[in-house]
Design an enzyme around this catalytic site. Structure first.
Site, PDB file in Angstrom:
ATOM      1  N   HIS A  62      66.006  60.791  58.873  1.00 37.25           N
ATOM      2  CA  HIS A  62      65.444  59.320  59.222  1.00 37.25           C
ATOM      3  C   HIS A  62      66.900  58.482  59.291  1.00 37.25           C
ATOM      4  CE1 HIS A  62      61.342  60.027  60.268  1.00 37.25           C
ATOM      5  NE2 HIS A  62      61.289  60.970  59.507  1.00 37.25           N
ATOM      6  N   GLY A 113      59.769  55.431  56.610  1.00 35.65           N
ATOM      7  CA  GLY A 113      58.767  54.683  55.728  1.00 35.65           C
ATOM      8  C   GLY A 113      57.949  53.484  56.530  1.00 35.65           C
ATOM      9  N   GLY A 114      57.604  52.526  55.747  1.00 37.04           N
ATOM     10  CA  GLY A 114      56.780  51.274  56.414  1.00 37.04           C
ATOM     11  C   GLY A 114      55.244  51.854  56.245  1.00 37.04           C
ATOM     12  N   ASP A 153      64.331  65.915  56.311  1.00 35.39           N
ATOM     13  CA  ASP A 153      63.371  64.675  56.123  1.00 35.39           C
ATOM     14  C   ASP A 153      64.148  63.458  55.477  1.00 35.39           C
ATOM     15  OD1 ASP A 153      61.504  63.186  57.292  1.00 35.39           O
ATOM     16  OD2 ASP A 153      60.070  64.465  56.300  1.00 35.39           O
TER      17      ASP A 153
END
Ligand SMILES: [Zn+2]
Length: 390
Positions: A67, A72-73, A287
Site C-alpha cells: 500500500h 487503512g482508514g 502488505d
C-alpha cells in the site's frame, strides 16, 4: 560503471564467488576470474568498486503487494496510514514494488496510487501497480479496468479485489469472472501480467469462486492470484490445491500470534514445499503500508498494526534458520514474482538482467542495495533518501 568483487552469488541458484560489472542499469559481465574481460575502450573506466569480501549477493526482493499510498482508514479517517517512504523499502532489500488500493478505494483513488508509483520511480525504485481496489465495480483512471491496463504502462493487473471478506462488495461469481476476463485480455494485448490479484478474507467461502472459475470458464489458471492465503489454515490447504492446478498463490508476511488459526509466512512456505506443490507458484509479499486490523464479532476494529516491507527479509532469514537452503528460499521473493508479473530482467542475477542487487552480512542483515546499477544502501546505511525523509 560499477564493479562488484568477491560476491558469493545466489542467482537464486548458487554460483559461488563471482565478480560483476554493472553498467547502463544492467549486469554486463559476470565471472569468477579476478581480471576483467577485454572491454571496448569507452567502457574501460570503472567508476567505482565494491569489494563484498565473500558476502552473499542476491537479486533485489520483489514486494508485489504494497500500500504505497498508505492503506487503512477502517476505523475512522485518523486510521489512514501515511505513504511509505523510499528507504522503508530499500533499507530492507526491496528493489521492486507493486502498489495497490485496499478497503479505502473512495478517499484514495487510482490517480493518487499512480502518482505514488511515479514518485518512487523518480527516486530510483522499480514500481508498478494494480488498478481497482477491494470493491466492484472497481475504481479506475480511464473508466474501465481493461483500458487502464491497455493504456497506462504502470498498471500490471487488477487488485486487490476482496472476496470472502465482510469488507468486500460481495461480488457475484459472474462479476468476478468478468474482471478476470478483462485482466486476461488486457494482458494478451500488452504482454503485461494481466492477473486478478484477489484479497482473501477470513470468510468460510474461501477460494470457492476461484475453483469454480477454473472448472466453468476458459480462463487460464494463471490469471487468478489469491493473496493472504496463510491467514486461515483451511484456506492455506485450499490454496495449495489450487497451486497444483496452476494458480500462483501469495503468502502475506504478517505477524501471527501463538495459537492463532493462521500460518506465519515461513511456516506457510515450508508447508507448501512439504506438500509437494510446484516450487514456482508461491510468492511472499509484505502488505507494507497496509493496516493490519483485528475485528470483533460485530465487525469493529479492536486493534491495529501496519505492515512493513522488512517482513520479507525477516521471513527469508527465518527460512534459512529453519534449514531451507538460500537458493530454494529466495524464489518466492525474487524469480517467482518476476515470472508471474512478467517483469523481464527482474528477480535473477544473470548477464543482461537488471542490476537490482542486495548483499547480506553474516547475520542476514542488508549490507548494500543497488537498483538498476545505482547504489542506494552502502555498508548498511542508506545513501539515497525519499524527498521528505531526513
Ligand atoms: Zn488485502
Amino acid at each position: 560503471m560499477l564493479l562488484i568483487r568477491n560476491a558469493e552469488v545466489y542467482a537464486p541458484r548458487a554460483l559461488g564467488v563471482q565478480n560483476l560489472l554493472l553498467g547502463g542499469g544492467k549486469i554486463l559481465w559476470l565471472g569468477a576470474s579476478r581480471e576483467l574481460p577485454e572491454l571496448p575502450a569507452a567502457l574501460r573506466t570503472v567508476s567505482s568498486v565494491i569489494d563484498l569480501e565473500g558476502a552473499r549477493l542476491i537479486p533485489g526482493l520483489i514486494d508485489a503487494h504494497v500500500h504505497v499510498t498508505g492503506g487503512g482508514g477502517e476505523a475512522g479517517f485518523h486510521t489512514r496510514v501515511p505513504p511509505v517512504p523510499l528507504t522503508r523499502f530499500t533499507g530492507c532489500g526491496v528493489t521492486s514494488v507493486v502498489g495497490l488500493l485496499g478497503t479505502d478505494d473512495v478517499a484514495r483513488g487510482s490517480g493518487e496510487l499512480l502518482a505514488s508509483i511515479y514518485a518512487l520511480r523518480e527516486q530510483g525504485l522499480n514500481a508498478w501497480c494494480y488498478t481497482g481496489g477491494y470493491h466492484v465495480p472497481p475504481t479506475t483512471l480511464t473508466g474501465g479496468v481493461r483500458s487502464d491496463l491497455v493504456f497506462i504502462e504502470a498498471f500490471l493487473g487488477i487488485g486487490e479485489v476482496a472476496i470472502s471478506d465482510h469488507r468486500s462488495s460481495q461480488p457475484t461469481f459472474d462479476e468476478l469472472l468478468r474482471l478476470a476476463g478483462e485482466a486476461h485480455v488486457a494482458g494478451l494485448m500488452t504482454g503485461k501480467a494481466g492477473i486478478l490479484h484477489l484479497h482473501l478474507g477470513d470468510g468460510p467461502r474461501g477460494l470457492e469462486m476461484v475453483r469454480r472459475a477454473l472448472s466453468e470458464s476458459e480462463l487460464p489458471a494463471r490469471v487468478f492470484n489469491p493473496t493472504h492465503i496463510n491467514r486461515r489454515r483451511a484456506l492455506f490447504d485450499e490454496a495449495v490445491a489450487l497451486a497444483k492446478a496452476g494458480v500462483t498463490v501469495d503468502v502475506t508476511a504478517f505477524p501471527v500470534a501463538e495459537g492463532e488459526d493462521a500460518y506465519s509466512a515461513s511456516d506457510a512456505v515450508l508447508r507448501y514445499a512439504a506438500a509437494g506443490a510446484p516450487a514456482e507458484r508461491i510468492t511472499v509479499s509484505s502488505d507494507a503500508g497496509g493496516c493490519l486490523p483485528c475485528f470483533d464479532g460485530d465487525g469493529r476494529v479492536c486493534k491495529m498494526g501496519v505492515g512493513t516491507a522488512g517482513a520479507l527479509l525477516a521471513t527469508l532469514c527465518e527460512l534459512l534458520a529453519r534449514g531451507m537452503p538460500l537458493e530454494q528460499a529466495l524464489a518466492p521473493f525474487t524469480s517467482n514474482p518476476a515470472r508471474l508479473l512478467r517483469l523481464a530482467g527482474k528477480g535473477e542475477i544473470a548477464v543482461g538482467a537488471h542490476a537490482d542487487l542486495v548483499s547480506l552480512d553474516a547475520t542476514g542483515a542488508v549490507q548494500s542495495v543497488i537498483i538498476r546499477g545505482e547504489v542506494h544502501v552502502r555498508g548498511g546505511v542508506a545513501e539515497r533518501h525519499g524527498t521528505f525523509e531526513t
